[in-house]
Enzyme design. Structure first.
Site, PDB file in Angstrom:
ATOM      1  CB  SER A   1      47.740 -28.137  -6.647  1.00 22.65           C
ATOM      2  OG  SER A   1      49.066 -27.082  -6.525  1.00 22.65           O
TER       3      SER A   1
ATOM      4  CB  THR B   1      48.118 -31.381  -9.685  1.00 18.87           C
ATOM      5  OG1 THR B   1      47.801 -30.486  -9.247  1.00 18.87           O
ATOM      6  CG2 THR B   1      47.411 -32.102 -11.208  1.00 18.87           C
TER       7      THR B   1
ATOM      8  CG  ASP C   1      47.914 -26.061 -10.490  1.00 17.05           C
ATOM      9  OD1 ASP C   1      48.683 -25.370 -11.296  1.00 17.05           O
ATOM     10  OD2 ASP C   1      47.892 -27.330  -9.801  1.00 17.05           O
TER      11      ASP C   1
END
Length: 439
Positions: A84, A137, A306
């Site tokens: 991520s 993220t 992602d």
């Protein structure tokens, strides 16, 4: 002689076409749709198999489905399988980086993020997540650090760059003296002094007013949607709505990142019911964002994952079909069910009957009883009943879908690399991104 005339004619026509294309490009650029606001929504770990299984689970199209525009490549600088941190860094800065790095390239250089570029143009900025807000993220859009593990260093950077911060991870904002992970700093108190409205439960969030908002609803990541009812935590839809409400007060517009973090968590545990329930929560948040965008007319909503987690399949175990009704009846995560087992797991049949409406066979009972860890065994049994397959507890390298609605949504059509996204967002906002310039 004829050859010379032909060459001259071709050159002349080429010049005319070049001038025409240049002028057309200028006109298209000048007429490019402009968005005032962008809501970027990331269902962490999601892929096309999640999309299909969720459609079966919900019994209808998701709010995202009508707005599918393309696919996105996800690989990292050092691996075809991204994490991520690297994926979000690519989507935030336009640069590939190594797994684990946040807002920096492999050479250690910090790169400007699209959130920072929006902020430089006077826009309000926000972060919403159901993980720790300092996780990979949201961190990649709002901080620059060599390792995603440095969440203690990420937290103060986020307070400098975002006006709304909602999620888990309270421990990263508190000093050790109050049970936190900061050595001495109380970042929550610092945020209060700098004008943030502080909330720490659902009721306080729903009553909150004002433009700057800090809500940290769990010491670590927030609860799964399956287990949220036993907490006082808000839903992802409620956090998204409150973030929009706060950010829209800025006359220059806003950039908001919303992550459905728990989809990824469910994938890592191969917990199909958890994945579907948190996708439902994410879908409701997307629906709210789309409703706002339709009413506002100046807001671009982008939904993109992602990476894929778990390699979920639609169907499996040597059988043809799917049984989403199995997952619809599950009312707790595999981890919660495991926590309800007694020491010798002699009540496993009762627990699965109560929380998953499944009558275990003798073989399934024995499998869960003898497993080194109960949770993976419980999840495996439920997935097999529902005919949802898995290939790993880690990430895979497949392309992921992208959805877009609003001004500039046509720019996202086709196959993109994840590094394209911040440039396309900047183009839609008509802001100077600077190509992810070094900080």
């Amino acid at each position: 002689m004829m050859k010379r005339k032909l060459v001259a004619t071709v050159l002349g026509m080429s010049l005319v076409f070049t001038m025409f294309n240049f002028q057309a490009g200028q006109a298209a650029s000048a007429a490019a749709p402009k968005a005032k606001n962008v809501i970027l929504m990331i269902p962490d770990g999601y892929s096309t198999d999640y999309a299909t299984n969720y459609r079966l689970y919900a019994g209808k199209h998701s709010s995202m489905d009508p707005h599918l525009v393309g696919m996105v490549k996800t690989y990292a600088a050092d691996s075809p399988l991204t994490d991520s941190a690297a994926a979000a860094t690519a989507m935030a800065t336009g640069f590939k980086t190594n797994n684990g790095m946040i807002g920096t390239t492999p050479d250690g250089k910090a790169r400007k993020t699209i959130l920072e570029a929006a902020r430089e143009q006077g826009k309000a900025t926000g972060l919403v997540a159901t993980s720790t807000i300092t996780d990979g993220t949201p961190a990649a859009f709002s901080s620059h650090i060599l390792s995603r593990a440095q969440e203690i260093e990420i937290a103060p950077q986020q307070l400098e760059r975002a006006d709304v911060i909602l999620g888990g991870g309270k421990s990263y904002f508190l000093p050790e003296s109050l049970g936190g992970k900061q050595k001495t700093r109380n970042l929550i108190e610092e945020a209060k002094q700098s004008g943030f409205n502080i909330v720490d439960n659902r009721d306080q969030l729903m009553a909150a007013k004002g433009g700057k908002l800090l809500g940290l609803f769990a010491n670590s990541e927030m609860a799964s949607e399956l287990d949220r009812e036993v907490t006082n935590e808000p839903s992802l839809r409620e956090m998204t709505g409150k973030a929009i409400e706060a950010l829209q007060t800025d006359k220059d517009g806003f950039f908001l990142l919303v992550e459905g973090s728990q989809v990824d968590s469910a994938g890592h545990y191969n917990d199909a019911a958890w994945a579907m329930k948190d996708l439902q929560a994410f879908d409701e948040a997307v629906g709210l964002a789309l409703e706002y965008a339709k009413q506002d007319g100046n807001t671009l909503v982008i939904v993109v994952s992602d990476h894929d987690t778990g390699g979920m399949s639609v169907g499996g175990y040597g059988q043809i079909g799917a049984k989403p009704e199995i997952l619809q009846r599950v009312n707790a995560s595999g981890g919660f069910m495991a926590s309800k087992l007694n020491a010798d797991r002699s009540n496993v049949k009762e627990v699965l009957r109560t929380y998953a409406s499944i009558e275990l066979t003798a073989a399934e009972e024995a499998k869960i009883k003898s497993a080194k860890e109960a949770m993976p065994a419980i999840n495996a049994v439920i997935s097999e009943h529902a005919l949802v397959g898995w290939i790993t507890y880690l990430h895979t390298g497949v392309d992921v879908p992208i959805y877009a609605f609003g001004p500039g949504s046509e720019l996202f059509r086709g196959l993109h690399d994840n590094t394209d996204l911040p440039h396309l967002i900047a183009k839609t906002l008509h802001i100077n991104f600077g190509g992810g310039a070094e900080k």
